[in-house]
Design an enzyme around this catalytic site. Structure first.
Site, short mmCIF file in Angstrom:
data_model
loop_
_atom_site.label_atom_id
_atom_site.label_comp_id
_atom_site.label_asym_id
_atom_site.label_seq_id
_atom_site.Cartn_x
_atom_site.Cartn_y
_atom_site.Cartn_z
N ASP A 4 -5.13 -3.61 6.04
CA ASP A 4 -4.60 -4.79 6.72
C ASP A 4 -3.34 -4.39 7.47
O ASP A 4 -2.22 -4.51 6.97
CB ASP A 4 -4.31 -5.88 5.68
N HIS A 5 -3.51 -3.88 8.70
CA HIS A 5 -2.42 -3.32 9.50
C HIS A 5 -2.26 -4.04 10.82
O HIS A 5 -3.22 -4.62 11.35
CB HIS A 5 -2.69 -1.84 9.78
N GLY A 63 4.40 -3.38 1.38
CA GLY A 63 4.36 -3.27 2.84
C GLY A 63 4.88 -1.96 3.40
O GLY A 63 5.44 -1.11 2.70
N GLU A 64 4.68 -1.83 4.70
CA GLU A 64 5.14 -0.68 5.47
C GLU A 64 5.91 -1.17 6.70
O GLU A 64 5.48 -2.12 7.37
CB GLU A 64 3.97 0.18 5.93
N ASN A 89 4.07 -1.95 10.05
CA ASN A 89 3.42 -3.23 10.35
C ASN A 89 4.37 -4.41 10.33
O ASN A 89 4.23 -5.34 11.12
CB ASN A 89 2.30 -3.48 9.33
N SER A 144 3.33 2.91 -6.79
CA SER A 144 3.67 4.28 -6.41
C SER A 144 4.78 4.86 -7.28
O SER A 144 5.08 6.04 -7.18
CB SER A 144 4.12 4.33 -4.94
N THR A 197 -3.11 5.20 -4.47
CA THR A 197 -3.76 6.14 -3.56
C THR A 197 -3.60 7.59 -4.01
O THR A 197 -3.97 8.50 -3.28
CB THR A 197 -3.19 5.99 -2.14
N LYS A 240 -2.72 9.87 -10.16
CA LYS A 240 -1.65 10.18 -11.11
C LYS A 240 -1.82 9.35 -12.37
O LYS A 240 -1.63 8.13 -12.36
CB LYS A 240 -0.29 9.91 -10.48
#
Length: 321
Positions: free
Chosen positions: A37-38, A106-107, A110, A173, A191, A194
């Site tokens: 979703d970008h 989020g990033e 985006n 993360s 992603t 680990k």
């Protein structure tokens, strides 16, 4: 047995193609699907970024069996959490209960488009936790009023609610996000294979809940072509979440990865058509305790060939894991 999923990667294909791809994935036997979703691709070479929620609505109508999931939606800046709740409830209805709502903090890539600046990581986690609270309240029905640290909701109500609200997944993360996911999520998303992330998730209440991983792959009968395509479109993948979440645009990702070589990418992403190499890449996720792994075939134009190969050779080998 680990479930094997298919990724509708919105950064590398247009909306109609994405729907065709997931229909094909359902037909060949993938267990579930996820959707990015970008607003931007990571690199210009990927070339796409359609609106994921429109794609999901079309996919819900075009398929009948395969589960759908956002991987992941940021419910804090580009989208207000009250709007995310409405979208998720609608897709759950359209898909007859096949939807899961994957959320993350989020990033910058985006979220910068709304011009609100990019908060520090601790603040982003606070925002995500508050957003989940709002979404769950709306899923419960009735009117919701909320006046919190980061969000306000005034007399909101979802008028079309499914009998079963979408399960909520949270991407992790590090320790802080794992704690948040363990306390608030129905499943965990990561992603990287680990085991320590899953252990931390379990420690905060996640024991027994599904855990969904994701792995990029580059199928092609010509291994050199597979490596070249992976390098062109996915060399950003090795940067790690702490770096990738901060970069503001495709130029930043291009600059950050300018010294990554094709052979570097080939070391971390299985390339070619050796089934054993693909199985070996999935195995660490299984050993770490993931219950589901979604594959990302790199290259929008290669999806149908990959899906046919997966049906003929890959899926059976992966299920032996």
């Amino acid at each position: 047995m680990v479930k094997i999923g298919y990724t509708m990667m919105t950064e590398q294909a247009g909306p109609k193609d994405l729907v065709e791809h997931v229909v094909h994935a359902e037909r060949v036997g993938f267990d579930f699907s996820v959707t990015s979703d970008h607003y931007f691709p990571w690199l210009d070479a990927q070339g796409h970024a359609p609106y994921a929620w429109s794609v999901l609505g079309a996919a819900a109508q075009a398929t009948s069996r395969i589960p759908l999931m956002t991987y992941v939606t940021c419910p804090t800046m580009r989208y207000h959490p009250a709007v995310v709740a409405q979208k998720a409830a609608t897709v759950q209805l359209l898909s007859d209960g096949r939807f899961r709502l994957g959320l993350g903090s989020g990033e910058n890539l985006n979220e910068h488009v709304i011009g609100g600046g990019w908060p520090a990581a601790d603040v982003r986690q606070e925002m995500l936790g508050e957003a989940v609270e709002i979404i769950r309240a709306l899923f419960a029905g009735g009117y919701v009023d909320h006046h919190g640290t980061h969000f306000d909701v005034e007399s909101a109500k979802l008028w079309d609610l499914p009998d079963r609200p979408p399960p909520i997944g949270i991407a992790v993360s590090g320790a802080q996000s794992c704690a948040l996911a363990g306390q608030l999520a129905d499943l965990v998303i990561a992603t990287e294979p680990k085991g320590e992330l899953l252990a931390e998730f379990d420690r905060h209440g996640g024991a027994g809940k599904p855990r969904v991983g994701q792995l990029p792959v580059s199928y092609d009968p010509d291994r050199d072509a597979a490596i070249a395509r992976a390098h062109e479109q996915f060399r950003w993948f090795g940067g790690g979440w702490k770096v990738n979440s901060e970069l503001p645009g495709t130029a930043g990702f291009a600059g950050a990865t300018q010294f990554v070589r094709p052979e570097d990418v080939a070391e971390s992403i299985p390339c070619g058509d050796d089934v054993g190499a693909f199985v070996d890449a999935v195995r660490p996720y299984v050993e770490a305790g993931f219950t589901e792994v979604a594959l990302v075939q790199i290259g929008g134009e290669t999806q149908h060939a990959f899906l046919d190969w997966a049906q003929d050779k890959l899926l059976a080998a992966l299920r032996e894991l």
